[in-house]
Design a protein around this motif. Sequence first.
Motif, PDB file in Angstrom:
ATOM      1  N   THR A  51      -4.130  -5.165   6.553  1.00  0.00           N
ATOM      2  CA  THR A  51      -3.247  -4.867   5.424  1.00  0.00           C
ATOM      3  C   THR A  51      -1.848  -4.430   5.851  1.00  0.00           C
ATOM      4  O   THR A  51      -0.892  -4.652   5.107  1.00  0.00           O
ATOM      5  N   HIS A  52      -1.725  -3.791   7.019  1.00  0.00           N
ATOM      6  CA  HIS A  52      -0.406  -3.352   7.483  1.00  0.00           C
ATOM      7  C   HIS A  52      -0.476  -3.036   8.969  1.00  0.00           C
ATOM      8  O   HIS A  52      -1.542  -3.068   9.580  1.00  0.00           O
ATOM      9  N   HIS A  53       0.679  -2.706   9.543  1.00  0.00           N
ATOM     10  CA  HIS A  53       0.815  -2.702  10.995  1.00  0.00           C
ATOM     11  C   HIS A  53       0.400  -1.420  11.687  1.00  0.00           C
ATOM     12  O   HIS A  53       0.389  -1.366  12.926  1.00  0.00           O
ATOM     13  N   HIS A  54       0.068  -0.364  10.992  1.00  0.00           N
ATOM     14  CA  HIS A  54      -0.208   0.915  11.641  1.00  0.00           C
ATOM     15  C   HIS A  54      -1.401   0.816  12.590  1.00  0.00           C
ATOM     16  O   HIS A  54      -2.402   0.143  12.307  1.00  0.00           O
ATOM     17  N   GLY A  55      -1.300   1.532  13.709  1.00  0.00           N
ATOM     18  CA  GLY A  55      -2.286   1.427  14.762  1.00  0.00           C
ATOM     19  C   GLY A  55      -3.693   1.804  14.346  1.00  0.00           C
ATOM     20  O   GLY A  55      -4.665   1.247  14.876  1.00  0.00           O
ATOM     21  N   ASP A  56      -3.823   2.734  13.395  1.00  0.00           N
ATOM     22  CA  ASP A  56      -5.169   3.118  12.971  1.00  0.00           C
ATOM     23  C   ASP A  56      -5.806   2.067  12.065  1.00  0.00           C
ATOM     24  O   ASP A  56      -6.942   2.248  11.606  1.00  0.00           O
ATOM     25  N   HIS A  57      -5.098   0.957  11.834  1.00  0.00           N
ATOM     26  CA  HIS A  57      -5.647  -0.164  11.074  1.00  0.00           C
ATOM     27  C   HIS A  57      -5.758  -1.444  11.895  1.00  0.00           C
ATOM     28  O   HIS A  57      -6.511  -2.348  11.506  1.00  0.00           O
ATOM     29  N   VAL A 161     -10.621  -3.851 -14.492  1.00  0.00           N
ATOM     30  CA  VAL A 161     -11.038  -2.445 -14.395  1.00  0.00           C
ATOM     31  C   VAL A 161     -12.337  -2.283 -13.612  1.00  0.00           C
ATOM     32  O   VAL A 161     -12.634  -1.182 -13.120  1.00  0.00           O
ATOM     33  N   ASP A 162     -13.120  -3.350 -13.452  1.00  0.00           N
ATOM     34  CA  ASP A 162     -14.357  -3.231 -12.687  1.00  0.00           C
ATOM     35  C   ASP A 162     -14.143  -3.412 -11.186  1.00  0.00           C
ATOM     36  O   ASP A 162     -15.105  -3.419 -10.407  1.00  0.00           O
ATOM     37  N   THR A 163     -12.897  -3.538 -10.765  1.00  0.00           N
ATOM     38  CA  THR A 163     -12.588  -3.752  -9.357  1.00  0.00           C
ATOM     39  C   THR A 163     -13.028  -2.562  -8.511  1.00  0.00           C
ATOM     40  O   THR A 163     -12.733  -1.408  -8.839  1.00  0.00           O
ATOM     41  N   LEU A 164     -13.717  -2.853  -7.408  1.00  0.00           N
ATOM     42  CA  LEU A 164     -14.053  -1.832  -6.422  1.00  0.00           C
ATOM     43  C   LEU A 164     -12.847  -1.621  -5.507  1.00  0.00           C
ATOM     44  O   LEU A 164     -12.330  -2.569  -4.918  1.00  0.00           O
ATOM     45  N   VAL A 165     -12.410  -0.375  -5.410  1.00  0.00           N
ATOM     46  CA  VAL A 165     -11.220  -0.019  -4.636  1.00  0.00           C
ATOM     47  C   VAL A 165     -11.660   0.434  -3.249  1.00  0.00           C
ATOM     48  O   VAL A 165     -12.255   1.498  -3.091  1.00  0.00           O
ATOM     49  N   CYS A 166     -11.350  -0.397  -2.247  1.00  0.00           N
ATOM     50  CA  CYS A 166     -11.741  -0.134  -0.862  1.00  0.00           C
ATOM     51  C   CYS A 166     -10.483   0.214  -0.072  1.00  0.00           C
ATOM     52  O   CYS A 166      -9.773  -0.679   0.414  1.00  0.00           O
ATOM     53  N   CYS A 167     -10.196   1.485   0.014  1.00  0.00           N
ATOM     54  CA  CYS A 167      -8.971   1.923   0.681  1.00  0.00           C
ATOM     55  C   CYS A 167      -9.273   2.404   2.090  1.00  0.00           C
ATOM     56  O   CYS A 167     -10.428   2.421   2.526  1.00  0.00           O
ATOM     57  N   GLY A 168      -8.239   2.815   2.814  1.00  0.00           N
ATOM     58  CA  GLY A 168      -8.350   3.004   4.250  1.00  0.00           C
ATOM     59  C   GLY A 168      -8.708   4.379   4.744  1.00  0.00           C
ATOM     60  O   GLY A 168      -8.914   4.550   5.949  1.00  0.00           O
TER      61      GLY A 168
END
Length: 259
Positions: A51-57, A161-168
């Motif tokens: 999703t983005h460049h940060h090292g922890d990802h 609205v039924d979307t499962l939100v999978c964040c970091g």
Amino acid sequence: MDLQPLPAFDDNYIWLLRDTDGRALVVDPGEAAPVLAALADAPVPHAILLTHHHGDHIGGVAELLRRWPGIPIFAPQDERIAIATHRVDDGDTITAGPWRFDVLEIPGHTTSHVAFHGRLPEGMSLLFCGDTLFSLGCGRMFEGTPAQMLASLRTLAALPVDTLVCCGHEYTAANAAFALTVDPDNAALRERAAQARAQRAAGRPTLPSTLASERNCNPFLRSDNPAVRAAIATHVGHSPSNDIEAFALLRRWKDGFRA
């Protein structure tokens, strides 16, 4: 559907989505060891999404490639993610195994941040949103502007609205403390905060959340709500002049918040 958040570092999650044959999609592998342990006896993964460049990802990708050379790696247009094999832009659709995902550009946390949203064959709506939207919170703006971050959050809030939100990150309990300070009379928020405390006490993740819950509880998706606006005005001593200022003041309040 087999969806699993793998703990990494202090509070990161690496997401695994597996098909019926056990082949996985890997999202934001900041370190390789949890993925290698979880997939020790599994077939070669379908792909890696970043999703983005940060090292922890992205920090574990090189080691995963040594274990499974040639895996497709989908990532935003950002030279800081040199290991990508497929660059994605807003509006693109990607295919990985049995799954199709739409790419959404969501700058704010970083300028090149993207999310991946798909409606799975099982009918489930799934969102991998990195560090833009958290349960009961949002990411810090390391590179983007309040206007960009607000627009990105509104893009995500408009998904089903039924979307499962999978964040970091596992930030829900800490975010709940701030959200309750801003919006203490929100019954749905109080219920969500209690649920998160119970989940963490039992050693369980608070994720995925649902977009319905975030729209009802997350102050950063409710910065135009009268109760939230009133709290912002009380905190800073004046009423925000527009939506962008309200969001910026709310994010600044959170930046300095200590429970």
